[in-house]
Design a protein around this motif. Structure first.
Motif, PDB file in Angstrom:
ATOM      1  N   THR A  95       0.849  -1.197   0.000  1.00 57.29           N
ATOM      2  CA  THR A  95       0.000   0.000   0.000  1.00 57.29           C
ATOM      3  C   THR A  95       0.884   1.247   0.000  1.00 57.29           C
ATOM      4  O   THR A  95       1.156   1.811   1.061  1.00 57.29           O
ATOM      5  N   PRO A  96       1.322   1.681  -1.164  1.00 61.56           N
ATOM      6  CA  PRO A  96       2.212   2.850  -1.227  1.00 61.56           C
ATOM      7  C   PRO A  96       1.529   4.126  -0.763  1.00 61.56           C
ATOM      8  O   PRO A  96       0.315   4.295  -0.911  1.00 61.56           O
ATOM      9  N   ALA A  97       2.320   5.004  -0.190  1.00 56.79           N
ATOM     10  CA  ALA A  97       1.804   6.295   0.257  1.00 56.79           C
ATOM     11  C   ALA A  97       1.590   7.209  -0.942  1.00 56.79           C
ATOM     12  O   ALA A  97       2.394   7.250  -1.869  1.00 56.79           O
ATOM     13  N   ARG A  98       0.463   7.942  -0.919  1.00 51.94           N
ATOM     14  CA  ARG A  98       0.149   8.912  -1.966  1.00 51.94           C
ATOM     15  C   ARG A  98      -0.146  10.257  -1.308  1.00 51.94           C
ATOM     16  O   ARG A  98      -0.625  10.321  -0.179  1.00 51.94           O
ATOM     17  N   LEU A  99       0.139  11.304  -2.048  1.00 51.23           N
ATOM     18  CA  LEU A  99      -0.063  12.642  -1.520  1.00 51.23           C
ATOM     19  C   LEU A  99      -1.529  13.044  -1.577  1.00 51.23           C
ATOM     20  O   LEU A  99      -2.252  12.675  -2.498  1.00 51.23           O
ATOM     21  N   TRP A 100      -1.993  13.778  -0.560  1.00 47.92           N
ATOM     22  CA  TRP A 100      -3.255  14.494  -0.615  1.00 47.92           C
ATOM     23  C   TRP A 100      -2.991  15.896  -0.072  1.00 47.92           C
ATOM     24  O   TRP A 100      -1.860  16.193   0.334  1.00 47.92           O
ATOM     25  N   SER A 101      -3.981  16.753  -0.079  1.00 43.32           N
ATOM     26  CA  SER A 101      -3.738  18.164   0.225  1.00 43.32           C
ATOM     27  C   SER A 101      -3.172  18.391   1.621  1.00 43.32           C
ATOM     28  O   SER A 101      -2.491  19.398   1.853  1.00 43.32           O
ATOM     29  N   GLY A 102      -3.439  17.466   2.565  1.00 39.58           N
ATOM     30  CA  GLY A 102      -2.982  17.665   3.933  1.00 39.58           C
ATOM     31  C   GLY A 102      -1.804  16.819   4.348  1.00 39.58           C
ATOM     32  O   GLY A 102      -1.315  16.944   5.477  1.00 39.58           O
ATOM     33  N   GLY A 103      -1.323  15.920   3.472  1.00 44.75           N
ATOM     34  CA  GLY A 103      -0.217  15.047   3.840  1.00 44.75           C
ATOM     35  C   GLY A 103      -0.130  13.834   2.934  1.00 44.75           C
ATOM     36  O   GLY A 103      -0.112  13.965   1.714  1.00 44.75           O
ATOM     37  N   THR A 104      -0.110  12.630   3.539  1.00 45.67           N
ATOM     38  CA  THR A 104      -0.025  11.393   2.757  1.00 45.67           C
ATOM     39  C   THR A 104      -1.124  10.432   3.189  1.00 45.67           C
ATOM     40  O   THR A 104      -1.622  10.497   4.321  1.00 45.67           O
TER      41      THR A 104
ATOM     42  N   ARG B 172     -14.506   1.946   1.587  1.00 43.80           N
ATOM     43  CA  ARG B 172     -13.075   2.230   1.440  1.00 43.80           C
ATOM     44  C   ARG B 172     -12.445   2.336   2.820  1.00 43.80           C
ATOM     45  O   ARG B 172     -12.999   2.987   3.719  1.00 43.80           O
ATOM     46  N   LEU B 173     -11.289   1.689   2.987  1.00 38.63           N
ATOM     47  CA  LEU B 173     -10.494   1.760   4.207  1.00 38.63           C
ATOM     48  C   LEU B 173      -9.146   2.365   3.855  1.00 38.63           C
ATOM     49  O   LEU B 173      -8.531   1.983   2.848  1.00 38.63           O
ATOM     50  N   SER B 174      -8.670   3.286   4.677  1.00 39.21           N
ATOM     51  CA  SER B 174      -7.389   3.927   4.402  1.00 39.21           C
ATOM     52  C   SER B 174      -6.781   4.445   5.699  1.00 39.21           C
ATOM     53  O   SER B 174      -7.461   4.561   6.725  1.00 39.21           O
ATOM     54  N   THR B 175      -5.493   4.757   5.640  1.00 38.00           N
ATOM     55  CA  THR B 175      -4.830   5.504   6.702  1.00 38.00           C
ATOM     56  C   THR B 175      -4.320   6.807   6.107  1.00 38.00           C
ATOM     57  O   THR B 175      -4.124   6.909   4.894  1.00 38.00           O
ATOM     58  N   ALA B 176      -4.119   7.797   6.957  1.00 36.22           N
ATOM     59  CA  ALA B 176      -3.604   9.079   6.487  1.00 36.22           C
ATOM     60  C   ALA B 176      -2.725   9.687   7.563  1.00 36.22           C
ATOM     61  O   ALA B 176      -2.955   9.485   8.759  1.00 36.22           O
TER      62      ALA B 176
END
Length: 202
Positions: A26-35, A56-60
């Protein structure tokens, strides 16, 4: 296990009977507030950007002291803080301070301002289904046996520690296990372990 995941449920058709998603997958991807890291999405051919998913399940990791969440009309959002502390301002509705393992549930269409630096776990479900997030602590050598629940999709995300499934598979920190509705689960903690339990009712 020979049945397909969520037999008879079109929202989850095509998924394998049990999913183990390793942190390395599960590679990290950028979003407006972080990864962020997407851990699970269903149906199998859905896409977050297209807003055609059911679950959908995710970590940020929130790396900006202040940021706006992406609006998600039509979805119920559940957020659990794993590290740090958060202040969520649901503009025009309410605000909430969250510490470790606290959960906030809110309408994805709300304009939400996030304040604070933290890491979180996210569950998003399309309205018509219901989702729940809970924190679970397993002591070393503690066992867990869950009976089948035909209308529930269940997932376990390992925050820390190590657990062994009855199949012999070992889960480490950052790994996710998803089991289909109607299946049972047996596992044993190899050391004290912290987990996030996601439950989705269809």
């Amino acid at each position: 296990m020979k049945r397909s995941l969520a037999k008879g449920d079109a929202a989850l058709a095509g998924q394998p009977p049990m999913i183990i998603r390793r942190s390395s997958e599960t590679p990290a991807r950028l979003w407006s507030g972080g990864t962020t890291r997407e851990l699970f999405i269903a149906p199998v051919d859905s896409d977050y950007a297209d807003r055609n998913f059911q679950v959908r399940l995710s970590t940020a990791t929130v790396e900006s002291e202040e940021c706006l969440f992406t609006p998600l009309a039509g979805y119920e959002r559940h957020l659990m803080v794993l590290e740090g502390a958060a202040h969520l301002e649901h503009q025009g509705h309410r605000s909430r301070d969250l510490g470790r393992f606290d959960v906030d549930t809110f309408d994805g269409a709300w304009q939400t301002l996030s304040q604070g630096l933290y890491r979180d776990f996210n569950l998003m479900v399309r309205y018509g289904s219901r989702g729940y997030l809970t924190h679970q602590l397993l002591r070393e050598q503690e066992t867990l046996h869950l009976s089948p629940e035909p209308a529930l999709l269940r997932a376990w995300y390992l925050i820390s520690g190590r657990v062994e499934l009855v199949s012999g598979e070992v889960l480490a920190a950052g790994d996710l296990l998803v089991i289909e509705p109607g299946d049972r689960l047996g596992l044993r903690s190899l050391q004290a372990s912290q987990l996030v339990v996601s439950t989705i009712a269809f």
